[in-house]
Design an enzyme around this catalytic site. Structure first.
Site, PDB file in Angstrom:
ATOM      1  N   ARG A 112       2.515   2.764   9.459  1.00  8.05           N
ATOM      2  CA  ARG A 112       1.735   3.511  10.458  1.00  8.05           C
ATOM      3  C   ARG A 112       2.592   4.057  11.601  1.00  8.05           C
ATOM      4  O   ARG A 112       2.089   4.836  12.410  1.00  8.05           O
ATOM      5  CB  ARG A 112       0.611   2.629  11.006  1.00  8.05           C
ATOM      6  N   SER A 121       6.707  -0.305  10.206  1.00  8.15           N
ATOM      7  CA  SER A 121       5.329  -0.215   9.738  1.00  8.15           C
ATOM      8  C   SER A 121       5.107   1.171   9.162  1.00  8.15           C
ATOM      9  O   SER A 121       5.641   2.165   9.685  1.00  8.15           O
ATOM     10  CB  SER A 121       4.344  -0.445  10.901  1.00  8.15           C
ATOM     11  N   LYS A 153       5.195  -9.670   9.328  1.00 15.80           N
ATOM     12  CA  LYS A 153       4.661  -8.805  10.383  1.00 15.80           C
ATOM     13  C   LYS A 153       3.149  -8.989  10.488  1.00 15.80           C
ATOM     14  O   LYS A 153       2.593  -8.966  11.571  1.00 15.80           O
ATOM     15  CB  LYS A 153       4.995  -7.338  10.139  1.00 15.80           C
ATOM     16  N   MET A 173       0.837  -1.202   0.000  1.00  6.46           N
ATOM     17  CA  MET A 173       0.000   0.000   0.000  1.00  6.46           C
ATOM     18  C   MET A 173       0.875   1.257   0.000  1.00  6.46           C
ATOM     19  O   MET A 173       0.406   2.349   0.305  1.00  6.46           O
ATOM     20  CB  MET A 173      -0.953  -0.001   1.192  1.00  6.46           C
ATOM     21  N   GLY A 174       2.145   1.075  -0.368  1.00 12.58           N
ATOM     22  CA  GLY A 174       3.014   2.224  -0.503  1.00 12.58           C
ATOM     23  C   GLY A 174       3.556   2.735   0.818  1.00 12.58           C
ATOM     24  O   GLY A 174       3.537   2.046   1.829  1.00 12.58           O
ATOM     25  N   HIS A 205       9.467  -3.273   3.383  1.00 10.25           N
ATOM     26  CA  HIS A 205       9.127  -3.477   1.974  1.00 10.25           C
ATOM     27  C   HIS A 205      10.391  -3.715   1.153  1.00 10.25           C
ATOM     28  O   HIS A 205      10.400  -4.510   0.213  1.00 10.25           O
ATOM     29  CB  HIS A 205       8.398  -2.248   1.415  1.00 10.25           C
ATOM     30  N   GLN A 253     -10.537  -2.711   2.222  1.00  9.28           N
ATOM     31  CA  GLN A 253     -10.036  -3.393   3.415  1.00  9.28           C
ATOM     32  C   GLN A 253     -10.018  -2.472   4.636  1.00  9.28           C
ATOM     33  O   GLN A 253      -9.575  -2.866   5.707  1.00  9.28           O
ATOM     34  CB  GLN A 253      -8.658  -3.987   3.177  1.00  9.28           C
TER      35      GLN A 253
END
Length: 298
Positions: free
Chosen positions: A191, A189, A153, A34-35, A41, A65
């Site tokens: 986030r 992450s 993860k 999701m970039g 990544h 989602q």
């Protein structure tokens, strides 16, 4: 490296690239993201580069989602940086479709995996995994990769996608890749960018709880699932900012819960998994209990 935004153009480019590899059947590796790329990544792209002839990275923040009160609109995005990151990692194609390209009409068909999605993140995020399996199956159909690379993860996601691939006889190998952590143990992450400096420091209780749980399993032959759950919660609750969604130990990849009295020492099919909120930011982390694992990985 090519940046492609439509399904038709992607299929055409992949056909040309496959034809250009004359020596043997080409292997296409897909890295779905999701970039807002980070080194987690990056490790997926590196693995794909090592195991594939053609590497496709997809960047798509998938609306189906996300729940109604989740962070779809505010999810971090930085397309220009992501493209340069992919270029530096040797990716061949970056696929960046719009929502309208992926879902030109209201979606009437979804892919749903039962049982595995009823627990852990699926319990607190109803419908989330239907969105994941639907978009991943679309990407598999569009790209037709031989291998697809996913980070551990989100171990539940890996288990769910593997189940989908098995059940639907999809001709793709799911390649799980290890969690990548900061030097202090925090799992990478997208986030993490939401965390304040204080929350970022408090979030270290996650890797600490996992490490102590693993050490307890390795040291105590009488250790039960209930003991592990207590260790996890006691560690996490030391942070006044932490709000536990779940702190669990389950079989992997079945994700079947362990009874409280069940012994855990010596088993190599277990997953210790956490989901904890710091403010509005929900973080997940886990460790698989495998005989070959090294404690320093957490």
């Amino acid at each position: 490296m090519k940046v492609i935004r439509t399904i038709a153009e992607l299929r055409k480019e992949l056909s040309l690239k496959r034809q250009s590899i004359q020596s043997r059947e080409s292997v296409v590796g897909l890295v779905p993201t999701m970039g807002f790329l980070h080194e987690g990544h990056g490790s997926l792209m590196q693995a794909a580069k090592q195991q594939s002839d053609i590497v496709v990275l997809s960047i798509f923040v998938n609306p189906i989602q996300f729940g109604p009160n989740e962070d779809f609109d505010s999810y971090p995005r930085d397309e220009a940086r992501d493209v340069e990151t992919a270029r530096a990692k040797g990716v061949d194609i970056v696929f960046i479709p719009s929502v309208e390209e992926m879902y030109p009409q209201p979606t009437q068909t979804t892919v749903s995996v039962s049982r595995l999605t009823d627990r852990l993140c699926g319990a607190s995020r109803p419908g989330h995994f239907d969105g994941v399996t639907t978009v991943v199956s679309k990407l598999f159909n569009i790209v037709q990769p031989q291998r697809a690379f996913f980070g551990m993860k989100d171990a539940q996601q890996v288990a769910v996608i593997q189940q989908m691939v098995n059940d639907l006889n999809m001709a793709v190998e799911v390649v799980p890749c290890p969690i990548v952590r900061e030097s202090d143990g925090l799992a990478l992450s997208s986030r993490n960018v939401y965390l304040s400096s204080e929350q970022r420091q408090e979030a270290l209780v996650l890797s600490k709880a996992l490490r102590e749980a693993q050490e307890a399993v390795d040291a105590g032959t009488a250790m039960t699932a209930a003991d592990i759950r207590v260790i996890l919660r006691e560690n996490i609750e030391r942070s006044p900012m932490a709000l536990i969604d779940y702190a669990e130990i389950q079989a992997f990849p079945s994700l079947e819960p362990l009874a409280d009295q069940e012994k855990v020492h010596g088993r190599d099919d277990l997953l210790i998994a956490l989901a904890v909120k710091f403010g509005k930011t929900r973080l997940i982390d886990n460790i698989r209990l495998q005989k070959s694992e090294v404690l320093s990985h957490v």
